[in-house]
Design a protein around this motif. Structure first.
Motif: not given
Length: 709
Positions: A232-233, A542, A545, A573, A593-594
């Motif tokens: 993810t990401g 954001d 993260a 969160a 957070w994420q």
């Protein structure tokens, strides 16, 4: 033969260093070893840095007896006819040094590729084949568009480049400019060929077995698999090298070896072309069991009914909840200071490698000596460090020997120069002398094959000395942990040079926490100062993260009306607000957070520092791969008086007197920032009630034990 280590390189033709923050369109190197854990991926801002890393990696793998397959995502050859125009031969490997002689590529990525391409175009009729350049490059020999070319007489693509969307190797500018990658990549590979000589080969042009084998590959052959199985990401380029390295490692060794031999001896080949289904199956087989679990959203949750959390319970919970990073980088030993070892390091040779003399003096065989005055004839010559004596010393003779010199055959004992008399032909000394006196045994420090340093060890200057002495030129390390720091609050001014109104204060926490991150060997990411605006705080989180592995915030961590960090983390969160039984710094907000851990520290600088040292410091050490740390503690006499109630652990700002007693700051007020600078550590008082008088033993935790330098 099978390959032990797979290396996948996503190359870049950029003219300037890539951003400091890992990003796409840079150089990424993926490494997967048989018998090792998941593949690692490292980020490199310049071609020079990437090649130094590859050089160190190859040296380390050869030294460990591992065979390497290294793939690069740019063409190794050009369409038929190009090599002959430059070298009068169709041999692609004869073309490599010819290109290397024309290309200038600096350590900052500055290069002459457009000028070199324009000069290469002069070798052909018409205009071309190279094209593409910025508007600032004004040379009519290199057209900015491919449609302007004519009459150069060369094919547009190699036979293996017929796939839809494949870019031609003549294109030098804008998206898909593989021509720049090849022009700048091939000279770098030629430098590796020059450095490693007969230990390196290039397939399919060379088919003999060597410790290092280079191949051309194309990560987009498994583009769908990368899309499906990236974390993810995760940056796409990072995912490509990591997943392709895992994929090639998972292939049957015979299948992989056969793939490396496919293709044309003039135009080369793209590894795996035509075997996309096989690669896809191997990728899914390799990666499905290796995907690490994410931290659970409730990883910071305390058992139901827990209100005030004792310090030790909070530390135990943190230790159980967090996990270390796994990304790896291979670095030359000389550049690895401060890094954490990803694997244990084995000595390549013994230290010392041979028995040697510990002093300046005279060496001989002990068996030929006894009690009383000994007189031994001297052989011609001497033994010195770096200048070994090439002959055996006959029994009953001696030799002049200097500190560090290898003991010649026939010598096992050395007498100190100050204990002798000599006329140049004979040496005399009093006996008896102890056997093996003043000598060092081979391997008495470290023996070849022994573990020199364990995985998880953070490398210091003495460690670099040890590794270098053992002949270890490169080490595999974990990449530095990235810590992002955010300050919040309308009352704060982020720039200490800016004017401040009476109701405003300067942000002291952010520079303090950023410097702590750097002291801890981490990459510090400055998220700046955010006002009390939840949308803006969310945007900054954001950003954190995306850039970091851990986020430290200060301010807004409690439960008041203006505690926007806590409110936002609670809303989005799964915030866990720990009320720690300590002074100063009771509120500690923890959340994901994420998927990135967030430590919400108090806004008060004294409390922020104490919480960072007591809680963030061991958490950072664990996440960096160096293991959980406990602060260095020493028991010293108190130089103060204090009565403490039960219920909370207290940390007092303190320093040692010249007599070694702990004195504390004149005020316990948590707003006294000067006390942090005045102190050299903390006095820790237990959870229970205590009464301190001068001379009472107390625990002193020096700043140095928290990594503050």
């Amino acid at each position: 033969m099978s390959f032990d280590t797979i290396v996948v390189v996503d190359w870049s033709g950029a003219a300037t260093p890539s951003p400091a923050r890992p990003s796409a369109d840079a150089i990424w190197i993926g490494v997967a070893r048989h018998g090792d854990g998941p593949a690692s991926a490292s980020y490199h801002r310049t071609r020079d840095d990437a090649c130094q890393s590859l050089h160190g990696l190859f040296e380390a793998e050869i030294a460990a007896g591992r065979r390497v397959l290294a793939g690069f995502d740019f063409p190794f050859a050009y369409p038929v006819g190009f090599a002959r125009a430059l070298t009068n031969s169709d041999d692609p490997l004869g073309l490599w040094p010819a290109l290397a002689a024309r290309i200038e590529d600096g350590p900052d990525n500055a290069n002459n590729r457009f000028a070199a391409a324009a000069a290469l175009n002069d070798l052909f009729p018409g205009l071309g084949p190279f094209w593409g350049c910025p508007s600032t490059f004004d040379d009519p020999r290199l057209p900015p568009k491919g449609t302007a070319r004519h009459g150069h007489g060369l094919p547009e693509r190699r036979s293996c480049e017929g796939a839809p969307g494949a870019q031609p190797c003549w294109k030098l500018y804008t998206t898909g400019s593989v021509g720049s990658q090849a022009l700048l990549g091939i000279p770098r590979l030629q430098a590796l060929r020059d450095a490693f000589g007969g230990t390196l080969s290039v397939r399919p042009f060379q088919t003999h077995e060597t410790p290092i084998t280079l191949v051309e590959l194309f990560p987009s052959l498994i583009a769908k698999t990368v899309s499906d199985m990236a974390e993810t990401g995760e940056i796409k380029d990072r995912a490509q090298v990591r997943i392709l390295a895992e994929t090639l490692r998972a292939l049957d060794p015979a299948t992989l070896d056969a793939m490396t031999r496919e293709g044309d001896a003039v135009e080369g080949h793209i590894l795996g072309l035509g075997h996309e289904a096989v690669l896809d199956q191997a990728a899914r087989r390799a990666l499905s069991p290796l995907t690490p679990p994410r931290l659970k959203d409730d990883c910071f949750t305390m058992p139901q009914g827990v209100d005030w959390v004792p310090v030790d319970a909070a530390l135990d919970k943190l230790r159980a909840a967090l996990a270390p990073i796994t990304d790896r980088e291979t670095l030359p030993t000389a550049r690895a200071g401060g890094r954490v070892l990803a694997t244990s390091v084995t000595a390549r040779r013994s230290n010392p490698p041979r028995p040697n003399s510990a002093v300046d003096g005279y060496g001989f065989a002990h068996a030929a000596t006894g009690p009383g005055v000994q007189r031994l004839p001297l052989v011609a010559g001497r033994a010195a460090a770096g200048q070994p004596y090439a002959h055996a010393v006959p029994e009953g003779h001696a030799i002049r020997i200097l500190t560090g010199a290898i003991l010649p055959d026939g010598v096992d004992t050395v007498v100190l120069e100050e204990d002798t008399a000599t006329d140049g032909t004979t040496v005399a000394f009093d006996g008896p002398v102890k056997p093996f006196a003043n000598t060092r045994k081979a391997g008495e420090d470290v023996t070849e094959g022994a573990e020199a340093l364990p995985a998880g060890h953070r490398l210091r200057a003495p460690d670099l000395a040890l590794l270098s002495a053992l002949g270890i030129g490169a080490v595999e390390t974990l990449r530095p942990l990235r810590i992002a720091v955010l300050s919040t609050g309308d009352e704060l001014i982020g720039d200490p040079a800016a004017p401040a109104r009476p109701h405003q204060i300067y942000d002291a926490n952010r520079p303090m926490l950023l410097e702590l991150a750097r002291n801890w060997g981490c990459a510090a990411v400055d998220l700046g100062h955010a006002p009390d605006d939840r949308a803006e705080i969310a945007r900054r989180l954001d950003d954190g993260a995306a850039k970091a592995d851990l986020i430290l915030t200060s301010g807004g961590a409690s439960a008041g009306d203006e505690d926007h960090v806590s409110a936002l983390l609670r809303q989005r969160a799964n915030l866990q607000a720990w009320r720690i039984a300590l002074k100063p710094g009771r509120p500690l907000a923890l959340a994901l957070w994420q998927g990135v851990p967030v430590f919400g520290l108090p806004g008060n600088p004294v409390a922020a520092l104490v919480c960072a040292l007591i809680f963030a410091r061991p958490a950072v050490s664990l996440m960096s791969g160096a293991g959980w740390t406990t602060p260095l503690a020493m028991t010293v006499p108190a130089a103060f008086t204090k009565r403490k109630k039960p219920g909370r652990r207290e940390y007092l700002r303190a320093r040692l007197t010249p007599e070694g007693h702990a004195e504390v700051f004149k005020s316990e007020g948590s707003g006294r920032i000067s006390s942090l600078s005045w102190a050299t550590g903390l006095v820790e008082l237990p959870d229970e009630a205590v009464e301190i008088a001068p001379g009472t033993p107390v625990g002193f935790l020096p700043y140095a034990g928290f990594g503050i330098t």
